[in-house]
Design a protein around this motif. Structure first.
Motif, PDB file in Angstrom:
ATOM      1  N   PHE A  30       0.816  -1.205   0.000  1.00 32.00           N
ATOM      2  CA  PHE A  30       0.000   0.000   0.000  1.00 32.00           C
ATOM      3  C   PHE A  30       0.854   1.262   0.000  1.00 32.00           C
ATOM      4  O   PHE A  30       2.072   1.217   0.182  1.00 32.00           O
ATOM      5  CB  PHE A  30      -0.960   0.001   1.198  1.00 32.00           C
ATOM      6  N   GLU A  31       0.174   2.385  -0.215  1.00 34.32           N
ATOM      7  CA  GLU A  31       0.821   3.696  -0.140  1.00 34.32           C
ATOM      8  C   GLU A  31      -0.112   4.639   0.596  1.00 34.32           C
ATOM      9  O   GLU A  31      -1.328   4.448   0.600  1.00 34.32           O
ATOM     10  CB  GLU A  31       1.133   4.229  -1.532  1.00 34.32           C
ATOM     11  N   LYS A  32       0.479   5.649   1.224  1.00 39.44           N
ATOM     12  CA  LYS A  32      -0.320   6.663   1.908  1.00 39.44           C
ATOM     13  C   LYS A  32      -0.582   7.805   0.943  1.00 39.44           C
ATOM     14  O   LYS A  32       0.325   8.248   0.242  1.00 39.44           O
ATOM     15  CB  LYS A  32       0.394   7.167   3.150  1.00 39.44           C
ATOM     16  N   ARG A  33      -1.824   8.248   0.901  1.00 40.02           N
ATOM     17  CA  ARG A  33      -2.224   9.423   0.125  1.00 40.02           C
ATOM     18  C   ARG A  33      -2.942  10.343   1.096  1.00 40.02           C
ATOM     19  O   ARG A  33      -4.115  10.125   1.413  1.00 40.02           O
ATOM     20  CB  ARG A  33      -3.140   9.050  -1.032  1.00 40.02           C
ATOM     21  N   GLY A  34      -2.238  11.321   1.590  1.00 42.86           N
ATOM     22  CA  GLY A  34      -2.797  12.182   2.638  1.00 42.86           C
ATOM     23  C   GLY A  34      -2.981  11.356   3.892  1.00 42.86           C
ATOM     24  O   GLY A  34      -2.056  10.711   4.372  1.00 42.86           O
ATOM     25  N   ASN A  35      -4.209  11.331   4.413  1.00 43.76           N
ATOM     26  CA  ASN A  35      -4.503  10.539   5.615  1.00 43.76           C
ATOM     27  C   ASN A  35      -5.005   9.136   5.286  1.00 43.76           C
ATOM     28  O   ASN A  35      -5.289   8.356   6.186  1.00 43.76           O
ATOM     29  CB  ASN A  35      -5.548  11.263   6.480  1.00 43.76           C
ATOM     30  N   ASP A  36      -5.164   8.833   4.008  1.00 46.45           N
ATOM     31  CA  ASP A  36      -5.717   7.546   3.595  1.00 46.45           C
ATOM     32  C   ASP A  36      -4.628   6.566   3.166  1.00 46.45           C
ATOM     33  O   ASP A  36      -3.571   6.966   2.690  1.00 46.45           O
ATOM     34  CB  ASP A  36      -6.702   7.734   2.440  1.00 46.45           C
ATOM     35  N   VAL A  37      -4.934   5.292   3.325  1.00 46.86           N
ATOM     36  CA  VAL A  37      -4.040   4.213   2.906  1.00 46.86           C
ATOM     37  C   VAL A  37      -4.696   3.513   1.718  1.00 46.86           C
ATOM     38  O   VAL A  37      -5.831   3.050   1.825  1.00 46.86           O
ATOM     39  CB  VAL A  37      -3.808   3.209   4.059  1.00 46.86           C
ATOM     40  N   TYR A  38      -4.000   3.454   0.582  1.00 49.14           N
ATOM     41  CA  TYR A  38      -4.525   2.841  -0.637  1.00 49.14           C
ATOM     42  C   TYR A  38      -3.703   1.616  -1.017  1.00 49.14           C
ATOM     43  O   TYR A  38      -2.468   1.678  -1.023  1.00 49.14           O
ATOM     44  CB  TYR A  38      -4.496   3.830  -1.813  1.00 49.14           C
ATOM     45  N   ALA A  39      -4.386   0.546  -1.347  1.00 48.17           N
ATOM     46  CA  ALA A  39      -3.725  -0.669  -1.826  1.00 48.17           C
ATOM     47  C   ALA A  39      -3.180  -0.402  -3.221  1.00 48.17           C
ATOM     48  O   ALA A  39      -3.888   0.124  -4.080  1.00 48.17           O
ATOM     49  CB  ALA A  39      -4.707  -1.831  -1.854  1.00 48.17           C
ATOM     50  N   LYS A  40      -1.911  -0.726  -3.425  1.00 45.34           N
ATOM     51  CA  LYS A  40      -1.312  -0.633  -4.761  1.00 45.34           C
ATOM     52  C   LYS A  40      -1.406  -1.972  -5.466  1.00 45.34           C
ATOM     53  O   LYS A  40      -1.815  -2.058  -6.608  1.00 45.34           O
ATOM     54  CB  LYS A  40       0.163  -0.197  -4.655  1.00 45.34           C
ATOM     55  N   VAL A  41      -0.990  -3.047  -4.744  1.00 39.53           N
ATOM     56  CA  VAL A  41      -0.992  -4.393  -5.303  1.00 39.53           C
ATOM     57  C   VAL A  41      -1.497  -5.362  -4.236  1.00 39.53           C
ATOM     58  O   VAL A  41      -1.088  -5.293  -3.086  1.00 39.53           O
ATOM     59  CB  VAL A  41       0.433  -4.823  -5.749  1.00 39.53           C
ATOM     60  N   ILE A  42      -2.389  -6.267  -4.657  1.00 36.37           N
ATOM     61  CA  ILE A  42      -2.898  -7.310  -3.763  1.00 36.37           C
ATOM     62  C   ILE A  42      -2.535  -8.646  -4.400  1.00 36.37           C
ATOM     63  O   ILE A  42      -2.838  -8.894  -5.562  1.00 36.37           O
ATOM     64  CB  ILE A  42      -4.427  -7.205  -3.586  1.00 36.37           C
ATOM     65  N   LYS A  43      -1.861  -9.495  -3.611  1.00 32.60           N
ATOM     66  CA  LYS A  43      -1.458 -10.817  -4.091  1.00 32.60           C
ATOM     67  C   LYS A  43      -1.964 -11.876  -3.126  1.00 32.60           C
ATOM     68  O   LYS A  43      -2.131 -11.612  -1.939  1.00 32.60           O
ATOM     69  CB  LYS A  43       0.073 -10.933  -4.167  1.00 32.60           C
ATOM     70  N   GLN A  44      -2.157 -13.081  -3.653  1.00 33.84           N
ATOM     71  CA  GLN A  44      -2.469 -14.210  -2.792  1.00 33.84           C
ATOM     72  C   GLN A  44      -1.228 -14.557  -1.994  1.00 33.84           C
ATOM     73  O   GLN A  44      -0.114 -14.479  -2.506  1.00 33.84           O
ATOM     74  CB  GLN A  44      -2.851 -15.432  -3.618  1.00 33.84           C
TER      75      GLN A  44
END
Length: 191
Positions: A99-113
């Motif tokens: 994930f990466e932080k964008r301001g106060n939010d955390v966004y998933a960049k890549v999801i893997k099994q």
């Protein structure tokens, strides 16, 4: 060399199943320092490893439980059109979210099994290969390691039901006496 490998295969598969289980909740890597919790260390690396506990397509959020025991925490990350692998965010399945932080939010960049690692000397067989072996009636010992109730619902032709807990208890006593026989285990999820 092939015969030596085949002789070792049953023991290696048992060790692998006993060590890593079969489609169970994953162990989160333990790299703890006295001052930092496991969850904090994962967040510092911008990676969460754990079990997906929820996903909302409407809110575009994923909840993942990281850590073990009393230190387990549920973390929430957002996802958007740039997130790769959203299809791997399945409730109850193990996942690795970068994930990466964008301001106060955390966004998933890549999801893997998050898949179990096979022990040294054990090889993975693909669905197509197993299908060909079953179709051609190749001599093998096919083990369904899912719970007995799942085996009762449906199983591959010729498969024997040996759930993981039973294998842990009785070990090699459940396996064929012929150590040269091809031994294949399967379960209900990605391993």
């Amino acid at each position: 060399m092939y015969k030596k490998f085949i002789k070792l295969l049953p023991g290696l598969l048992i060790i692998g199943l006993l060590s890593f289980g079969c489609a169970q909740s994953p162990d989160v890597k333990q790299e703890m320092t006295p001052k930092a919790s496991q969850t904090q260390q994962q967040a510092e690396k911008n990676v969460y490893k754990g079990t997906i506990v929820g996903k909302s397509n409407k809110a575009k959020t994923i909840s993942i439980e990281v850590g073990k025991g009393k230190q387990a925490q549920t973390m929430m990350v957002k996802f958007d059109d740039q997130t790769k692998g959203v299809e791997h965010a399945v409730k109850g399945h193990a996942a690795i979210i970068t994930f990466e932080k964008r301001g106060n939010d955390v966004y998933a960049k890549v999801i893997k099994q998050k898949l179990a690692k096979l022990p040294q000397g054990v090889t993975e067989i693909k669905t197509e290969e197993l299908s060909a072996l079953v179709t051609n009636a190749h001599k093998m010992y096919l083990v369904d390691s899912r719970p007995a109730s799942r085996y009762g619902q449906s199983h591959l032709p010729g498969a024997v039901s040996i759930p993981v807990p039973m294998l842990k208890e009785k070990q090699s006593a459940l396996l064929p006496a012929d150590k040269n026989e091809l031994l294949i285990f399967y379960c209900g999820g990605p391993t």
